[in-house]
Write an enzyme that holds these catalytic residues in place. Structure first.
Site, short mmCIF file in Angstrom:
data_model
loop_
_atom_site.label_atom_id
_atom_site.label_comp_id
_atom_site.label_asym_id
_atom_site.label_seq_id
_atom_site.Cartn_x
_atom_site.Cartn_y
_atom_site.Cartn_z
N LEU A 1 -11.60 10.91 15.54
CA LEU A 1 -12.38 10.40 16.67
C LEU A 1 -13.81 10.08 16.23
O LEU A 1 -14.16 8.93 16.08
CB LEU A 1 -12.33 11.35 17.86
CG LEU A 1 -10.96 11.42 18.55
CD1 LEU A 1 -11.03 12.26 19.82
CD2 LEU A 1 -10.43 10.05 18.88
N GLU B 1 -16.70 9.11 16.77
CA GLU B 1 -17.17 7.73 16.94
C GLU B 1 -18.57 7.52 16.38
O GLU B 1 -18.88 6.46 15.83
CB GLU B 1 -17.17 7.32 18.42
CG GLU B 1 -15.80 7.12 19.03
CD GLU B 1 -15.18 8.41 19.54
OE1 GLU B 1 -15.75 9.50 19.25
OE2 GLU B 1 -14.15 8.34 20.22
N ASP C 1 -15.89 2.45 26.92
CA ASP C 1 -16.40 3.75 27.35
C ASP C 1 -16.72 4.64 26.15
O ASP C 1 -17.69 5.39 26.15
CB ASP C 1 -15.40 4.46 28.26
CG ASP C 1 -14.81 3.54 29.33
OD1 ASP C 1 -14.14 2.55 28.94
OD2 ASP C 1 -15.03 3.78 30.52
N PHE C 2 -15.89 4.55 25.11
CA PHE C 2 -16.06 5.44 23.96
C PHE C 2 -17.23 5.03 23.08
O PHE C 2 -17.68 5.82 22.23
CB PHE C 2 -14.76 5.51 23.15
CG PHE C 2 -13.54 5.80 23.99
CD1 PHE C 2 -12.32 5.27 23.66
CD2 PHE C 2 -13.64 6.59 25.14
CE1 PHE C 2 -11.19 5.53 24.45
CE2 PHE C 2 -12.53 6.85 25.94
CZ PHE C 2 -11.30 6.31 25.59
N MET D 1 -20.08 4.87 24.07
CA MET D 1 -21.21 5.69 24.47
C MET D 1 -21.44 6.83 23.48
O MET D 1 -22.56 7.29 23.30
CB MET D 1 -21.01 6.25 25.88
CG MET D 1 -20.91 5.19 26.98
SD MET D 1 -22.38 4.14 27.07
CE MET D 1 -21.85 2.71 26.14
N HIS E 1 -12.51 5.32 31.93
CA HIS E 1 -11.63 4.47 31.14
C HIS E 1 -11.60 3.05 31.70
O HIS E 1 -10.69 2.29 31.38
CB HIS E 1 -10.21 5.04 31.11
CG HIS E 1 -10.08 6.23 30.22
ND1 HIS E 1 -10.58 7.46 30.55
CD2 HIS E 1 -9.53 6.37 28.98
CE1 HIS E 1 -10.34 8.32 29.58
NE2 HIS E 1 -9.71 7.69 28.61
#
Lengths: 348, 322
Positions: free
Chosen positions: A81, A83, A108-109, A111, A152
């Site tokens: 993950l 990110e 969203d991810f 962020m 999401h």
């Protein structure tokens, strides 16, 4: 570099829904993305694709399916993950001359990666006085519906539009997604690609060879004379549907698909307003402080004399996306909402 | 009795002197207000930059942070271009767009530095990934501080580096302060890299002993170069000036005189000097000759920088896109 051999072809008038066209090569939106990635991996050995789930049995929404089988896991690899770190890793490799494409399921991810995107990717070249390019592509798909809910479903392109040093593309057709993605990968700067989940349900004409659609150029999807609708992402489909209903009552809409949000094609909007004098902006993001606000302000500054009524904006309600489907319907704006707004506008 | 080749040790000494003299000259001139940029001086930590970078090739990459002057010089960065950058001039290494915190010298493998604490750590890891995909044998090194180790992105980067066995060395310069906040107020351990031991091997060295640093770095870098994977080296040290600007932490009120004196006596340059005198490769004459020569270079750099042109406001969009 072989990129110079990839021709730039602007898109012809393509309908958003499946249609018979004279040229027979119809493929799905998903396959078009996959073709873009595959072409890039073929053309340029510096390109690699990374992201959580890209090597799942179906890839990310089908778009990255089985690429690793052809290009190997060194160039197409699944990731933890992390990110923030992985965005930095993509940035670092791009600063050293690679061309990474970092795929996420959802905006969203991103962020989690804001520091690396905003504080680093967009600034390394500028801070160094033009000496450290960051040719990075970040790809994500805005979700919608089925109770996906607040974390999401976000359409965050408006947030990123504020930041200098990046580009944002939002293709809507199979033709454009392949051409724009290839342009994004060739670009020496950070390019964010925001797809929309609903747009994956279409097929359309896509040339087999590699080609580029220019970043920064919009296209008129439907010519008209009474109202200009500037639509972004999935709202292009909504706008086209709305204009069908309005046509019946003699209201002729011109629908512009911007395709690129940053930098966006102001000229095409102004040219349209010279005909219509009325501007409606339909965005998938929240109404406040986003893309529609920026375009409205900019057009009011530059083309006020062309407007014969107030600019109208449609965007999602300014709340986090609710899960319950009745609330979802209230949250999202669609063709009916656009139609209603324009009828009201024309009545005044 | 030295543990490394005497001539290498002498070079390391001169590199530390170069960094020290540059930093002191910047400190001396800073309040003339010709350098409109926050400076984060490296005084006291010179052994780390010198000891690590002397093991690197020009094609190896060094990623530094806001406290970058020492790393920049040790990697071979152009001194005059750095001084011009501090003076915000068009001739600066970052064309006046970066300032002290964002130095660049691509010609020696020193890409633009980030001043977001720990920001450079994943970026350096990406540089190592590029080396792996390309199958070059370049090594990437990133310097970060004890406070940076507290950012999650460092752990994330190390996990990825371990997974892919990337050619990257993580150098943690533990000077025990996060601006004014001492280590004991922030973490449970005195060794900030202990928390990474589950992911990577960590070596702990005396950050004020250039020989130890040189040897540890050499082993780590040579090993990474042939596919041996990443490593962390934690160097315990102390910065003799405030987080930024020129006064001491004592004058700023968060370091004690005793502690400062303790570390002053452990000065890495003094230690090297003493050893090199004992070995007979350094004497007062050589020392004075170097100081004289380098002071001329420094004075010249400052003189040129002050005379150089500032960037043109009309060029404000330069470098936004590549």
């Amino acid at each position: 570099m072989p990129w110079t051999k990839v021709n730039q072809l602007d898109s012809i008038e393509i309908k958003v829904n499946t249609e018979n066209v004279n040229d027979t090569r119809i493929i799905s939106y998903t396959d078009s993305i996959r073709e873009a990635l595959s072409s890039a991996l073929d053309i340029d050995e510096r390109v690699f694709v990374m992201g959580q789930g890209i090597n799942d049995p179906n890839g990310i929404f089908g778009a990255t399916k089985d690429l690793w089988k052809i290009y190997g896991e060194e160039r197409v690899f699944d990731t933890p993950l992390s990110e923030a770190a992985l965005t930095g890793i993509a940035i670092g490799s791009s600063m050293m001359g690679m061309r990474p494409i970092y795929c996420h399921n959802r905006p969203d991810f991103l962020m989690l990666a804001m520091d690396q995107i905003v504080n680093h990717a967009t600034k390394m070249n500028y801070m160094s006085g033009g000496q450290c390019n960051v040719p990075l592509v970040i790809w994500a798909t805005t979700g919608m519906g089925w109770g996906s809910a607040a974390q999401h479903s976000q359409a965050l392109h408006g947030l990123f539009m504020h930041v200098p040093g990046l580009k944002i593309i939002m293709p809507t057709t199979p033709y454009d997604v392949k051409g724009l993605l290839l342009s994004a990968i060739e670009d020496n700067n950070p390019v964010l690609v925001f797809e929309h989940r609903k747009l994956f349900n279409q097929s359309g004409y896509v040339p087999e060879n590699a080609y580029k659609v220019p970043i920064g150029r919009g296209v008129v999807r439907k010519a008209g004379s009474d109202v200009t609708i500037v639509a972004i992402s999935e709202m292009v489909a909504e706008a086209l549907n709305a204009s069908k209903g309005l046509e019946v009552d003699g209201i002729s809409c011109e629908v512009i698909d911007l395709r690129t949000i940053k930098p966006y094609d102001e000229e095409i909007i102004i040219k349209s307003l010279e005909k219509t004098g009325k501007l409606v902006i339909a965005d998938t993001g929240w109404k406040t402080g986003g893309v529609s606000a920026e375009i409205a302000a900019s057009i009011a500054e530059k083309a006020f004399h062309l407007l014969n009524c107030s600019i109208l904006r449609l965007g999602s309600e300014d709340v986090p996306t609710p899960a319950s489907h009745v609330l979802e319907r209230a949250f999202y704006k669609n063709a009916d909402d656009i139609e209603f707004a324009i009828r009201t506008m024309m009545d005044k | 009795m030295t543990r490394i080749d005497k001539n290498i040790y002498l070079d390391l000494y001169f590199m530390m002197k170069k960094i020290r003299m540059t930093e002191e000259k910047i400190a001396e001139n800073y309040h003339e207000d010709n350098m409109h940029t926050p400076v984060h001086l490296y005084i006291g930590q010179e052994a780390i930059a010198a000891g690590v970078c002397s093991n690197l090739k020009p094609t190896d990459k060094v990623f530094s942070n806001h406290r970058n002057h020492g790393h920049y010089l040790a990697k071979g960065g152009d001194l005059y271009a750095m001084i011009a950058e501090l003076h915000n001039k068009e001739t600066g290494c970052s064309r006046g767009r970066g300032g002290s915190m964002h130095l660049t010298d691509n010609s020696v493998g020193f890409p633009i530095t980030s001043a977001i604490v720990a920001g450079g750590v994943p970026i350096a890891t990406g540089s190592a990934l590029a080396s792996t995909i390309r199958k070059s044998n370049d090594v990437s090194v990133v310097f970060f501080g004890d406070a940076a180790s507290e950012e999650g992105v460092v752990f994330e980067s190390m996990c990825f580096a371990a997974l892919k066995k990337l050619p990257i060395i993580y150098i943690c310069e533990n000077n025990m302060f996060s601006v004014c906040t001492p280590l004991e107020k922030r973490e449970v351990s005195k060794s900030v890299c202990k928390k990474f031991e589950s992911v990577l091997n960590v070596k702990y060295v005396d950050g004020n002993d250039v020989e130890s640093i040189y040897l540890s770095a050499k082993e780590a870098i040579d090993n990474a170069r042939v596919g041996g994977g990443p490593l962390v080296i934690e160097c315990l040290t102390y910065r003799m000036r405030d987080h930024h600007d020129t006064r001491t932490g004592v004058d700023a009120g968060y370091q004690t005189q005793d502690e400062w004196q303790f570390w002053s006596r452990r000065c890495p340059i003094e230690k090297a000097r003493k050893n090199l005198y004992e070995e007979g490769v350094l004497d007062e004459y050589k020392e004075k000759e170097f100081e004289k020569m380098f002071m001329l270079v420094l004075d010249d750099a400052f003189r040129k920088a002050i005379a150089d042109p500032l960037p043109k406001p009309d060029d404000i969009y330069y470098g936004l896109f590549g």
